[in-house]
Design an enzyme around this catalytic site. Structure first.
Site, PDB file in Angstrom:
ATOM      1  N   ASP A 148     -40.370   3.014  23.084  1.00 33.63           N
ATOM      2  CA  ASP A 148     -40.860   2.396  24.308  1.00 33.63           C
ATOM      3  C   ASP A 148     -42.293   1.899  24.151  1.00 33.63           C
ATOM      4  O   ASP A 148     -42.941   2.119  23.118  1.00 33.63           O
ATOM      5  CB  ASP A 148     -40.779   3.400  25.459  1.00 33.63           C
ATOM      6  N   TYR A 211     -38.896  13.183  15.687  1.00 34.54           N
ATOM      7  CA  TYR A 211     -40.017  12.762  16.522  1.00 34.54           C
ATOM      8  C   TYR A 211     -41.119  13.811  16.443  1.00 34.54           C
ATOM      9  O   TYR A 211     -40.859  15.010  16.275  1.00 34.54           O
ATOM     10  CB  TYR A 211     -39.594  12.614  17.981  1.00 34.54           C
TER      11      TYR A 211
END
Length: 422
Positions: A148, A211
């Site tokens: 994002d 992540y």
């Protein structure tokens, strides 16, 4: 006289052979001209259709072959052709490992009316380097994941067909067999906050994504956060830990293989940097930032670790409580892991990449030093012994908050809207 006549006959025979060879060559060229004419008549690169909007398969499905596809090396000169896109040349399916710093980008994926994106900058560089073969759709482009706005990555992976060799002296290539050094070529064109760090012709299966989320420890209770973190490991329904997209996603079960909170071995004068590392096969929209947000509430003592159990139990909690996601800035797509895939980077390109990152790091350290100097010029106020060190804000427990619509309610609304538009 007889010798002269014999010599003349020999020269005539040679000339007849040359004429015959030229006639054959002319016929070959005429056939080639007809073939190219047919290709030009079928050219659609000047049409208004936007290939970039087409959906692409998952990287793991695309990374299935490393075979080259040799074709005639002919540039497309038809009117309206996209600059930097070359057709009919040797190509192969490769993977590029990408590093980028996402602060100025509107996410990774190219979207309508949102520029710049990481993806759009990569394709601009590919076109400028004349590495694309055909259109984006024809290149079988796919990405391992999408991040994002503001999110960074040190191990994003994309795959597509690119040229496998080139004779253009203007492009910087390796000496052996004119093989392209994709890392070196692209990093000379890409903006400073995007770098290719490796490439490989691939034939491997996708395994997992990793992540990493960085944060300052402050007064957070790491022990309580770790108790909550282990509850995420395994396969669960994460609809209460994501931004729900009922129109496109019906299965919210995801498998987390590792969830770890550890010190990052870096301190400032005032705090200590820590990292949350999460590994899984797939993630939902904003899933990592939602999980981290709940962990921070637990670390602040505003929620207990058992809140994770409640939110993962969709029978007990079918609707997601409203809460703010964690910031996107400290989130990094650390790596995309594949089976039997080794990314390559020449020593020269690797050294250039290291020097570039060192320069960027030093620039940011200089900025940090300036802020540190500014802080040193300020006088810290004397603490009030009668005032609590930290005022706890009014916290509404998650299970007592207003909730968002459930998946069933959302999908019913989507179906009603679709029926009304027919």
């Amino acid at each position: 006289m007889a010798a002269a006549a014999a010599g003349g006959d020999g020269e005539a025979a040679v000339m007849r052979a040359e004429v015959a060879a030229l006639r054959l060559r002319v016929q070959e060229l005429e056939r080639e001209n007809q073939r190219l004419g047919k290709i030009a008549s079928r050219c659609t690169c000047g049409s208004s259709k936007d290939d970039s909007a087409a959906s692409s398969p998952v990287v793991s499905e695309s990374l299935s072959s490393s075979k080259q596809e040799p074709q005639k090396n002919v540039k497309s000169h038809c009117r309206g052709c996209q600059v930097g896109v070359v057709s009919h040349c040797p190509k192969r399916l490769i993977a590029l490992k990408i590093m980028y710093f996402g602060q100025r980008f509107y996410g990774f994926a190219s979207e309508a009316h949102t520029e710049p994106t990481v993806e759009s900058e990569i394709f601009k560089a590919l076109e400028r380097a004349k590495l694309l073969v055909g259109s984006r759709k024809e290149s079988c482009y796919s990405r391992c994941g999408r991040t994002d706005k503001g999110v960074s990555a040190t191990g994003q992976v994309i795959s597509l067909f690119l040229r496998s060799n080139i004779k253009d002296a203007k492009l910087d290539v390796l000496d052996n067999k004119s093989e392209i050094d994709y890392v070196k070529v692209l990093n000379r064109i890409l903006p400073h906050d995007i770098r290719v760090i490796g490439w490989c012709p691939v034939a491997g299966d996708f395994l997992a994504r990793e992540y990493k989320y960085l944060f300052w420890k402050g007064d957070l209770n790491i022990s309580e956060m770790q108790k909550a973190a282990v509850k995420f490991i395994g396969e669960h329904d994460y609809r209460n830990f994501c931004k729900m997209d009922a129109a496109n996603v019906s299965n919210y079960r995801r498998h987390i293989t590792d969830f770890n909170i550890s010190a990052y071995d870096q301190r400032s004068n005032y705090d200590e940097l820590w990292a949350i590392t999460i590994k899984g096969s797939a993630f939902l929209w904003h899933q990592v930032r939602c999980m981290v947000a709940v962990l921070f509430l637990i670390g602040q003592g505003l929620e207990t670790p058992c809140i994770v159990d409640s939110l993962l139990d969709i029978t007990k909690t079918p609707r997601k409580p409203q809460y703010k996601m964690a910031s996107e800035i400290p989130l990094i797509l650390r790596s995309c892991l594949f089976d039997e895939v080794n990314f390559m980077c020449s020593s020269e390109a690797s050294q250039a990449l290291i020097e570039h990152l060192k320069d960027e790091y030093h620039q940011y350290m200089l900025q940090a030093a300036i802020f540190c100097e500014a802080l040193s010029c300020l006088c810290s106020p004397e603490p009030d012994p009668f005032e609590p060190r930290h005022k706890k804000r009014n916290h509404i427990p998650l299970m007592s908050r207003q909730t968002e619509p459930s998946y069933e309610e959302r999908i019913a609304k989507v179906k009603t809207k679709s029926a009304g538009s027919v």
